[in-house]
Design an enzyme around this catalytic site. Sequence first.
Site, PDB file in Angstrom:
ATOM      1  N   HIS A  39       0.840  -1.190   0.000  1.00 50.52           N
ATOM      2  CA  HIS A  39       0.000   0.000   0.000  1.00 50.52           C
ATOM      3  C   HIS A  39       0.882   1.249   0.000  1.00 50.52           C
ATOM      4  O   HIS A  39       2.074   1.181   0.282  1.00 50.52           O
ATOM      5  CB  HIS A  39      -0.855   0.066   1.273  1.00 50.52           C
ATOM      6  CG  HIS A  39      -1.660  -1.144   1.582  1.00 50.52           C
ATOM      7  ND1 HIS A  39      -3.016  -1.217   1.327  1.00 50.52           N
ATOM      8  CD2 HIS A  39      -1.327  -2.328   2.164  1.00 50.52           C
ATOM      9  CE1 HIS A  39      -3.482  -2.394   1.733  1.00 50.52           C
ATOM     10  NE2 HIS A  39      -2.469  -3.080   2.244  1.00 50.52           N
ATOM     11  N   TYR A  40       0.248   2.409  -0.256  1.00 50.59           N
ATOM     12  CA  TYR A  40       0.849   3.678   0.146  1.00 50.59           C
ATOM     13  C   TYR A  40      -0.126   4.406   1.063  1.00 50.59           C
ATOM     14  O   TYR A  40      -1.331   4.153   1.054  1.00 50.59           O
ATOM     15  CB  TYR A  40       1.279   4.554  -1.027  1.00 50.59           C
ATOM     16  CG  TYR A  40       0.217   5.005  -2.009  1.00 50.59           C
ATOM     17  CD1 TYR A  40      -0.976   5.601  -1.592  1.00 50.59           C
ATOM     18  CD2 TYR A  40       0.436   4.882  -3.375  1.00 50.59           C
ATOM     19  CE1 TYR A  40      -1.916   6.034  -2.501  1.00 50.59           C
ATOM     20  CE2 TYR A  40      -0.502   5.310  -4.304  1.00 50.59           C
ATOM     21  CZ  TYR A  40      -1.674   5.888  -3.851  1.00 50.59           C
ATOM     22  OH  TYR A  40      -2.608   6.318  -4.762  1.00 50.59           O
ATOM     23  N   THR A  41       0.415   5.329   1.873  1.00 48.87           N
ATOM     24  CA  THR A  41      -0.388   5.922   2.941  1.00 48.87           C
ATOM     25  C   THR A  41      -1.175   7.155   2.513  1.00 48.87           C
ATOM     26  O   THR A  41      -2.182   7.493   3.128  1.00 48.87           O
ATOM     27  CB  THR A  41       0.506   6.313   4.122  1.00 48.87           C
ATOM     28  OG1 THR A  41       1.447   7.304   3.685  1.00 48.87           O
ATOM     29  CG2 THR A  41       1.237   5.108   4.688  1.00 48.87           C
ATOM     30  N   GLU A  91       2.345  -0.783   4.605  1.00 40.84           N
ATOM     31  CA  GLU A  91       2.068   0.582   4.173  1.00 40.84           C
ATOM     32  C   GLU A  91       3.398   1.311   3.973  1.00 40.84           C
ATOM     33  O   GLU A  91       4.266   1.284   4.853  1.00 40.84           O
ATOM     34  CB  GLU A  91       1.236   1.326   5.207  1.00 40.84           C
ATOM     35  CG  GLU A  91      -0.224   0.922   5.252  1.00 40.84           C
ATOM     36  CD  GLU A  91      -1.085   1.627   4.208  1.00 40.84           C
ATOM     37  OE1 GLU A  91      -0.518   2.362   3.370  1.00 40.84           O
ATOM     38  OE2 GLU A  91      -2.312   1.420   4.240  1.00 40.84           O
ATOM     39  N   HIS A 105      -2.521  -3.214  -3.414  1.00 47.28           N
ATOM     40  CA  HIS A 105      -3.914  -3.006  -3.033  1.00 47.28           C
ATOM     41  C   HIS A 105      -4.790  -2.874  -4.278  1.00 47.28           C
ATOM     42  O   HIS A 105      -5.929  -3.357  -4.316  1.00 47.28           O
ATOM     43  CB  HIS A 105      -4.017  -1.754  -2.164  1.00 47.28           C
ATOM     44  CG  HIS A 105      -5.211  -1.740  -1.276  1.00 47.28           C
ATOM     45  ND1 HIS A 105      -5.496  -0.697  -0.427  1.00 47.28           N
ATOM     46  CD2 HIS A 105      -6.222  -2.635  -1.096  1.00 47.28           C
ATOM     47  CE1 HIS A 105      -6.611  -0.954   0.239  1.00 47.28           C
ATOM     48  NE2 HIS A 105      -7.069  -2.117  -0.153  1.00 47.28           N
ATOM     49  N   ASP A 159      -3.556   2.253  -5.081  1.00 47.68           N
ATOM     50  CA  ASP A 159      -2.227   2.145  -4.466  1.00 47.68           C
ATOM     51  C   ASP A 159      -1.683   0.723  -4.622  1.00 47.68           C
ATOM     52  O   ASP A 159      -2.467  -0.227  -4.706  1.00 47.68           O
ATOM     53  CB  ASP A 159      -2.286   2.547  -2.988  1.00 47.68           C
ATOM     54  CG  ASP A 159      -3.221   1.681  -2.144  1.00 47.68           C
ATOM     55  OD1 ASP A 159      -4.396   1.503  -2.530  1.00 47.68           O
ATOM     56  OD2 ASP A 159      -2.777   1.169  -1.100  1.00 47.68           O
TER      57      ASP A 159
END
Length: 281
Positions: free
Chosen positions: A50-52, A119, A170, A180
Amino acid sequence: MKTALAASALLSALTLTACTTVQMDRGTYIADTSHRAKNADSRIRFLVMHYTEIDEAGSLEVLTGDQVSVHYVVPDAPRIERGEPVVYQLVPEDKRAWHAGLSSWQGATELNASSIGIENVNLGPIDGNIGESGHTRWQPYPPAQVDALIKLSRDIVTRYKIPPTRVVGHSDIAPQRKIDPGPVFPWHALYDAGVGAWPDDATVAAHLAGRDPKAPSDVRALQEKLKRYGYDVATDGVFDDKTRRVFSAFQMHFRPSDYAGNADAQSDAIAQALLDKYFAN
């Protein structure tokens, strides 16, 4: 000498007994674990990236709150201690984190129950300019972050024997609602380090067979290939918005130079090359 030998034999017997008969007193009952079943495997079958979308402080605040959680957070500028990068572990690996939501991969659903989530502190798209391939400017993943991510991911896939095709984004497992970790995520660097899947260039070229990479390809054929690889996609040959989002997710992962979501010859060749490499049998 005889006394010493006898003591040694007794110690060996006690050690053998301790190894083969283990009783655990759990307060109201005793569990005997001396019999171990052979047919068992790990709860953890997938690794999800993921990225935040927010900075490090904000990420930690949100991910330790009441709504969502994740096993690991990789900072964009990890601090170094004893020569190694530091990542945050927010949830024990044997616990379920709330990071995948409604998702599906290779026929499995409820991926929160069978995955580890990572993440990465990253803003994702950093402007609202949407062109042919979506957002035109994305926050890069700095080398120090990529290095930490590789070390963390390689440790996880090694310990749990996670196959390359089960290291996903994701957007791969939820293409209808997530984008993401984005098209600049370092999938190829992870693959070079032994994490995740990537097609062989020569096989892609062979399947492309001289066609224009942007030439239209059969929608149903590409749907079927992606379904076989793991994506949750219809195989009805209808090029609707849902199918386009799946195609775009696939392209962000394996052909990030163009993720417009079109059914084209290069995407078809990449999909077939992946199937040849990882699903030949």
